[in-house]
Motif scaffolding. Structure first.
Motif, PDB file in Angstrom:
ATOM      1  N   UNK A   1       0.844  -1.201   0.000  1.00 23.24           N
ATOM      2  CA  UNK A   1       0.000   0.000   0.000  1.00 23.24           C
ATOM      3  C   UNK A   1       0.878   1.249   0.000  1.00 23.24           C
ATOM      4  N   UNK A   2       1.906   1.256   0.824  1.00 21.33           N
ATOM      5  CA  UNK A   2       2.823   2.397   0.876  1.00 21.33           C
ATOM      6  C   UNK A   2       3.509   2.583  -0.480  1.00 21.33           C
ATOM      7  N   UNK A   3       3.950   1.487  -1.078  1.00 18.19           N
ATOM      8  CA  UNK A   3       4.598   1.553  -2.394  1.00 18.19           C
ATOM      9  C   UNK A   3       3.647   2.071  -3.455  1.00 18.19           C
ATOM     10  N   UNK A   4       2.389   1.641  -3.395  1.00 13.67           N
ATOM     11  CA  UNK A   4       1.394   2.096  -4.370  1.00 13.67           C
ATOM     12  C   UNK A   4       1.121   3.583  -4.191  1.00 13.67           C
ATOM     13  N   UNK A   5       1.002   4.025  -2.941  1.00 16.76           N
ATOM     14  CA  UNK A   5       0.767   5.442  -2.674  1.00 16.76           C
ATOM     15  C   UNK A   5       1.953   6.270  -3.151  1.00 16.76           C
ATOM     16  N   UNK A   6       3.141   5.806  -2.882  1.00 23.75           N
ATOM     17  CA  UNK A   6       4.343   6.520  -3.322  1.00 23.75           C
ATOM     18  C   UNK A   6       4.421   6.548  -4.849  1.00 23.75           C
TER      19      UNK A   6
ATOM     20  N   UNK B   1       1.888   6.388  -6.996  1.00 21.04           N
ATOM     21  CA  UNK B   1       0.848   7.294  -7.491  1.00 21.04           C
ATOM     22  C   UNK B   1       1.279   8.744  -7.290  1.00 21.04           C
ATOM     23  N   UNK B   2       1.818   9.036  -6.112  1.00 19.35           N
ATOM     24  CA  UNK B   2       2.277  10.385  -5.812  1.00 19.35           C
ATOM     25  C   UNK B   2       3.427  10.796  -6.740  1.00 19.35           C
ATOM     26  N   UNK B   3       4.375   9.903  -6.962  1.00 17.31           N
ATOM     27  CA  UNK B   3       5.501  10.193  -7.856  1.00 17.31           C
ATOM     28  C   UNK B   3       5.014  10.411  -9.287  1.00 17.31           C
ATOM     29  N   UNK B   4       4.060   9.601  -9.714  1.00 15.99           N
ATOM     30  CA  UNK B   4       3.498   9.746 -11.058  1.00 15.99           C
ATOM     31  C   UNK B   4       2.784  11.087 -11.198  1.00 15.99           C
ATOM     32  N   UNK B   5       2.032  11.460 -10.175  1.00 13.23           N
ATOM     33  CA  UNK B   5       1.307  12.734 -10.203  1.00 13.23           C
ATOM     34  C   UNK B   5       2.280  13.906 -10.243  1.00 13.23           C
ATOM     35  N   UNK B   6       3.315  13.849  -9.416  1.00 14.45           N
ATOM     36  CA  UNK B   6       4.300  14.930  -9.390  1.00 14.45           C
ATOM     37  C   UNK B   6       5.051  15.026 -10.719  1.00 14.45           C
ATOM     38  N   UNK B   7       5.400  13.892 -11.287  1.00 19.96           N
ATOM     39  CA  UNK B   7       6.095  13.880 -12.578  1.00 19.96           C
ATOM     40  C   UNK B   7       5.203  14.463 -13.666  1.00 19.96           C
ATOM     41  N   UNK B   8       3.946  14.049 -13.676  1.00 13.39           N
ATOM     42  CA  UNK B   8       2.991  14.554 -14.658  1.00 13.39           C
ATOM     43  C   UNK B   8       2.793  16.055 -14.513  1.00 13.39           C
TER      44      UNK B   8
END
Length: 196
Positions: free
Chosen positions: A13-18, A20-27
């Motif tokens: 769950x932590x890895x998935x949240x990280x 998603x967050x990394x993908x959002x920040x990159x986007x």
């Protein structure tokens, strides 16, 4: 064993949240970079359009100064009268009749006016190059994502068609500048918009 499963699940769950967050920040960073690139390109295109309009105004002003002022028209009239008189006198000296000397005088005056007309048209043709540059600069601006810039560009092109109407051209150029400034102004973040 339950603790191990719970630890693995929390890690996933932590890895998935990280992720998603990394993908959002990159986007978000990519979108912001694309936006800055688009704004930079719009500024370059707007500058090219402004320079083309200024060149057109300069060419039109030079044409007015060289060929359309009252002093130039007076000089042309005086030269025409002198060409007529000189041609008539030369024909009269050569033994021509009054009608023949008049015809020779008219011929000399027509020849002078013909050369003046050709020179005027060549000077007026100098306006074609700035018009071509303006049309070239306007092409990418007409595809801009901001409708205000597209509308202002269209109005500026229409105003350039009547280059003698300097008031209309300057008003259209001013409207174009306002539209470009609004399109290239830094955009407020969501938080800044909420605070405002």
């Amino acid at each position: 064993m339950d603790k191990l499963i719970e630890l693995v699940n929390s890690s996933l769950v932590s890895g998935a949240v990280i992720a998603v967050l990394a993908s959002w920040l990159t986007s978000r960073a990519r979108n912001r970079q694309d936006q800055q690139t688009e704004i930079g390109a719009l500024r370059v295109q707007a500058d090219a359009m402004t320079v083309a309009v200024m060149e057109l105004q300069g060419a039109a002003a030079a044409n007015r100064l060289l060929w359309e002022g009252p002093a130039e028209r007076g000089r042309t009239f005086l030269l025409t009268v002198l060409a007529f008189t000189g041609g008539a006198a030369r024909a009269r000296i050569a033994g021509g009749t009054d009608v023949q000397s008049g015809l020779v005088g008219f011929g000399r005056a027509a020849e002078l006016l013909s050369r003046e007309r050709i020179a005027t048209k060549q000077t007026a043709a100098a306006v074609r190059e700035p018009l071509t540059r303006a049309a070239t600069a306007a092409a990418p601006l007409m595809r801009c994502s901001d409708p205000a810039v597209v509308t202002a560009t269209e109005q500026l092109l229409h105003a350039m068609g009547d280059v003698e109407n300097t008031t209309r051209l300057e008003a259209a150029l001013e409207g174009f500048g306002r539209a470009v400034n609004a399109a290239t102004a830094p955009r407020l973040s969501w938080w800044a918009q909420r605070r405002a």
